[in-house]
Motif scaffolding. Sequence first.
Motif, mmCIF file in Angstrom:
data_model
loop_
_atom_site.group_PDB
_atom_site.id
_atom_site.type_symbol
_atom_site.label_atom_id
_atom_site.label_comp_id
_atom_site.label_asym_id
_atom_site.label_seq_id
_atom_site.Cartn_x
_atom_site.Cartn_y
_atom_site.Cartn_z
ATOM 1 N N CYS A 51 10.364 8.188 2.111
ATOM 2 C CA CYS A 51 10.602 7.495 0.842
ATOM 3 C C CYS A 51 9.469 7.743 -0.147
ATOM 4 O O CYS A 51 9.703 7.928 -1.356
ATOM 5 N N GLU A 52 8.236 7.739 0.343
ATOM 6 C CA GLU A 52 7.110 7.920 -0.571
ATOM 7 C C GLU A 52 7.100 9.325 -1.161
ATOM 8 O O GLU A 52 6.666 9.508 -2.305
ATOM 9 N N GLU A 55 9.711 9.214 -3.996
ATOM 10 C CA GLU A 55 9.169 8.521 -5.161
ATOM 11 C C GLU A 55 8.109 9.363 -5.857
ATOM 12 O O GLU A 55 8.041 9.396 -7.098
ATOM 13 N N TYR A 56 7.295 10.052 -5.077
ATOM 14 C CA TYR A 56 6.224 10.873 -5.636
ATOM 15 C C TYR A 56 6.789 12.040 -6.443
ATOM 16 O O TYR A 56 6.204 12.448 -7.451
ATOM 17 N N GLU A 59 7.385 10.603 -9.786
ATOM 18 C CA GLU A 59 6.153 10.250 -10.482
ATOM 19 C C GLU A 59 5.386 11.479 -10.960
ATOM 20 O O GLU A 59 4.906 11.529 -12.096
ATOM 21 N N ARG A 201 7.587 0.526 10.256
ATOM 22 C CA ARG A 201 7.535 0.343 8.797
ATOM 23 C C ARG A 201 8.954 0.427 8.228
ATOM 24 O O ARG A 201 9.679 1.384 8.500
ATOM 25 N N GLU A 203 10.271 1.250 5.433
ATOM 26 C CA GLU A 203 10.673 2.417 4.649
ATOM 27 C C GLU A 203 10.973 3.626 5.529
ATOM 28 O O GLU A 203 11.825 4.458 5.184
ATOM 29 N N SER A 288 2.906 12.423 3.818
ATOM 30 C CA SER A 288 3.723 13.332 3.013
ATOM 31 C C SER A 288 3.152 13.600 1.625
ATOM 32 O O SER A 288 3.227 14.730 1.121
ATOM 33 N N VAL A 289 2.576 12.587 0.987
ATOM 34 C CA VAL A 289 2.019 12.799 -0.360
ATOM 35 C C VAL A 289 0.831 13.761 -0.304
ATOM 36 O O VAL A 289 0.711 14.673 -1.135
#
Length: 315
Positions: A51-52, A55-56, A59, A201, A203, A288-289
């Motif tokens: 998910c991150e 979202e990234y 962004e 978690r 997410e 992941s980011v």
Amino acid sequence: MIAIDRPKLEGSVAVGDKRRRRIGFSEFGSPTGPVVIWLHGTPGARRQIPCEAREYAEERGFRLIGLDRPGVGSSTAHRYASISEFTSDFQIVLSTLGVDRCSVIGMSGGGPYTLACARFLPDRVVSVGIVGGVAPVTGPDGIAGGAVDNIRSVEPLLTKAGGPIGKAVSAVLSVARPIAEPAIATYGRLSPDADRELLSRPEFKAMFLDDLLHGGSRRMEAPFADLALFVRDWGFRVGDVTVPVTWWHGDRDNIIPYAHGQHMVTLLPNAELVTVPGQSHLSTLGMSVEIIDQVLATWPDESLRHDRTPLSALA
């Protein structure tokens, strides 16, 4: 279960010599900017993207595209003779989606396919990230040990019976959707500490459930095809991959031994090993980011960051 970002664009691309097969894709983030292709693990499908990371992509303003492999999700069932054959389909997908250059990230079983793309398409693959990737277990590049090495002796069975077995498992899963979430929780409880923490978690539970439920009616046939290819000759030498590779590997990986990551980085001429202390196989997905930042940092020219999706790709 928490809400999860849905793909901005999802469909399939015609591939193969006569375009009679299809490869499914899911796209997140910006329709312009640098392109990152995410190749899922085994098992998995096109939505196996944290998910991150989704979202990234929004962004930071890059295109993040997850691809199915044959026989899972929106992709037609197909058996490659070797890992290297995937690159022909991959190149067609890039062209259809209007992608000139890209970075490729491969998780676990997606690692060999990622390296194949870098080996045969160095003019299109800018950089590579591998996360707990599978290593060859046969031939001059092979290394012993781990889950993949354990299946070498049953490769003929996988080739002949993998399809029927996978079809039977898929049929069971198709009527077991209500227990999918508890099944993920149970797997987490049986996993090493780092993986159990990640799967606790919300997410990540949501991501794995989302991917599982969109894997298609034949989703468990594809992993058997993957496993059969992993233990064969891949169709290229690891040392011939010249594209920059960053390899992340948990030093407590219970599926693909950390030593396999070390081995691969010694074979690759332009690679860096990022050791992730205390992490196991799935838990590295929590980075992941950082992984995306690293592969995008190698993009050499701002002019390469403006690929667009043609309307013809939306069919």
